[in-house]
Design an enzyme around this catalytic site. Structure first.
Site, PDB file in Angstrom:
ATOM      1  N   SER A  53      57.157  43.308  51.445  1.00 10.94           N
ATOM      2  CA  SER A  53      58.615  43.264  51.612  1.00 10.94           C
ATOM      3  C   SER A  53      59.008  42.002  52.370  1.00 10.94           C
ATOM      4  CB  SER A  53      59.103  44.488  52.383  1.00 10.94           C
ATOM      5  OG  SER A  53      58.715  45.663  51.739  1.00 10.94           O
ATOM      6  N   HIS A 103      54.694  48.814  46.245  1.00 15.72           N
ATOM      7  CA  HIS A 103      54.902  50.204  46.669  1.00 15.72           C
ATOM      8  C   HIS A 103      54.972  51.135  45.456  1.00 15.72           C
ATOM      9  CE1 HIS A 103      57.192  48.294  50.228  1.00 15.72           C
ATOM     10  NE2 HIS A 103      56.117  48.836  50.764  1.00 15.72           N
ATOM     11  N   ARG A 122      46.027  46.085  50.669  1.00 11.38           N
ATOM     12  CA  ARG A 122      46.110  44.834  49.923  1.00 11.38           C
ATOM     13  C   ARG A 122      44.908  43.959  50.248  1.00 11.38           C
ATOM     14  NH1 ARG A 122      52.128  44.247  51.917  1.00 11.38           N
ATOM     15  NH2 ARG A 122      51.018  45.257  53.595  1.00 11.38           N
ATOM     16  N   LYS A 141      59.224  46.387  63.740  1.00 15.90           N
ATOM     17  CA  LYS A 141      59.944  45.594  62.746  1.00 15.90           C
ATOM     18  C   LYS A 141      61.422  45.900  62.841  1.00 15.90           C
ATOM     19  CE  LYS A 141      56.249  45.849  59.232  1.00 15.90           C
ATOM     20  NZ  LYS A 141      55.896  46.406  57.923  1.00 15.90           N
TER      21      LYS A 141
HETATM   22  P1  ADP Z   1      54.563  49.747  57.004  1.00 13.14           P
HETATM   23  O1  ADP Z   1      55.611  49.084  57.811  1.00 13.14           O
HETATM   24  O2  ADP Z   1      54.268  51.157  57.408  1.00 13.14           O
HETATM   25  O3  ADP Z   1      53.319  48.935  56.768  1.00 13.14           O
HETATM   26  P2  ADP Z   1      55.415  49.071  54.342  1.00 13.14           P
HETATM   27  O4  ADP Z   1      56.695  49.498  53.706  1.00 13.14           O
HETATM   28  O5  ADP Z   1      55.242  47.626  54.620  1.00 13.14           O
HETATM   29  O6  ADP Z   1      55.282  49.956  55.609  1.00 13.14           O
HETATM   30  O7  ADP Z   1      54.202  49.579  53.438  1.00 13.14           O
HETATM   31  C1  ADP Z   1      54.052  50.932  53.144  1.00 13.14           C
HETATM   32  C2  ADP Z   1      52.708  51.143  52.458  1.00 13.14           C
HETATM   33  O8  ADP Z   1      52.677  50.472  51.206  1.00 13.14           O
HETATM   34  C3  ADP Z   1      51.528  50.600  53.256  1.00 13.14           C
HETATM   35  O9  ADP Z   1      50.427  51.444  53.073  1.00 13.14           O
HETATM   36  C4  ADP Z   1      51.280  49.263  52.624  1.00 13.14           C
HETATM   37  O10 ADP Z   1      49.931  48.841  52.795  1.00 13.14           O
HETATM   38  C5  ADP Z   1      51.567  49.602  51.169  1.00 13.14           C
HETATM   39  N1  ADP Z   1      51.919  48.423  50.404  1.00 13.14           N
HETATM   40  C6  ADP Z   1      52.890  47.515  50.648  1.00 13.14           C
HETATM   41  N2  ADP Z   1      52.898  46.539  49.716  1.00 13.14           N
HETATM   42  C7  ADP Z   1      51.883  46.825  48.854  1.00 13.14           C
HETATM   43  C8  ADP Z   1      51.329  46.196  47.703  1.00 13.14           C
HETATM   44  N3  ADP Z   1      51.818  45.043  47.255  1.00 13.14           N
HETATM   45  N4  ADP Z   1      50.285  46.800  47.073  1.00 13.14           N
HETATM   46  C9  ADP Z   1      49.778  47.947  47.561  1.00 13.14           C
HETATM   47  N5  ADP Z   1      50.229  48.584  48.652  1.00 13.14           N
HETATM   48  C10 ADP Z   1      51.265  48.043  49.304  1.00 13.14           C
END
Ligand code: ADP
Length: 162
Positions: free
Chosen positions: A130, A19, A92, A43
């Site tokens: 996460s 993130h 990703r 979630k």
């Molecule tokens: P959501 O539940 O909306 O998917 P997340 O917190 O899991 O929220 O992710 C928020 C954003 O960050 C999303 O666009 C996700 O693809 C991106 N993201 C999460 N982990 C990574 C990573 N390792 N590299 C790049 N982008 C990421």
């Protein structure tokens, strides 16, 4: 010329280096970045919204053009409230694509003035999520490569590991 503003939405449960990479790189391209912690109905959270926000705040110290918010409504409505017409999401693997396509198509239907941009993850971070970090933290594994120290501490505290 007016300020360029972009919103980076997500659950951030908790924030990872994946993130942070997207936030840092976006902050170099836009005048203002608004990180928005949204409730994801699919979630169940490990951290409360306040805890997630505190962990994000600590992670973005020194990034003067990044602000953090919590919003319990539609993302496009949040964009309207703060006057942003750009959403940024990270991508990703191919497995992210289908979900993101559905999300973006729906957001466009709801408000076609808001555009979504995708940023490709750094390869080093492509496997970080996460949920995977939480899973291994429960077994007391070393997660220092995936999350900042204060997030690591919060995770181990949450899982009563240290
Ligand atoms: P959501 O539940 O909306 O998917 P997340 O917190 O899991 O929220 O992710 C928020 C954003 O960050 C999303 O666009 C996700 O693809 C991106 N993201 C999460 N982990 C990574 C990573 N390792 N590299 C790049 N982008 C990421």
């Amino acid at each position: 010329m007016s300020n360029t503003k972009a919103v980076i939405p997500g659950s951030f449960d908790p924030i990872t280096y994946g993130h942070l990479d997207i936030i840092e790189r976006s902050a170099q391209r836009f005048d203002e970045i608004h990180v928005c912690v949204l409730r994801n109905s699919n979630k169940t959270g490990t951290f409360t919204a306040d805890e997630r926000i505190a962990l994000i705040h600590e992670s973005i110290k020194g990034m003067t053009n990044v602000k953090v918010h919590q919003y319990d409504g539609l993302l496009v409505d949040f964009c309207e409230v703060i006057g942003a017409d750009t959403i940024i999401r990270g991508l990703r693997a191919v497995s992210d694509f289908e979900y993101e396509l559905r999300l973006t198509s729906m957001n466009r239907k709801l408000n076609d003035k808001v555009e979504t941009f995708y940023m490709m993850t750094r390869t080093d971070y492509s496997f970080i999520s996460s949920s995977v970090v939480k899973e291994v933290a429960q077994y007391d594994a070393d997660i220092s490569e995936f999350v900042p120290k204060h997030v690591e501490d919060a995770l181990f505290k949450k899982f009563n590991k240290r």
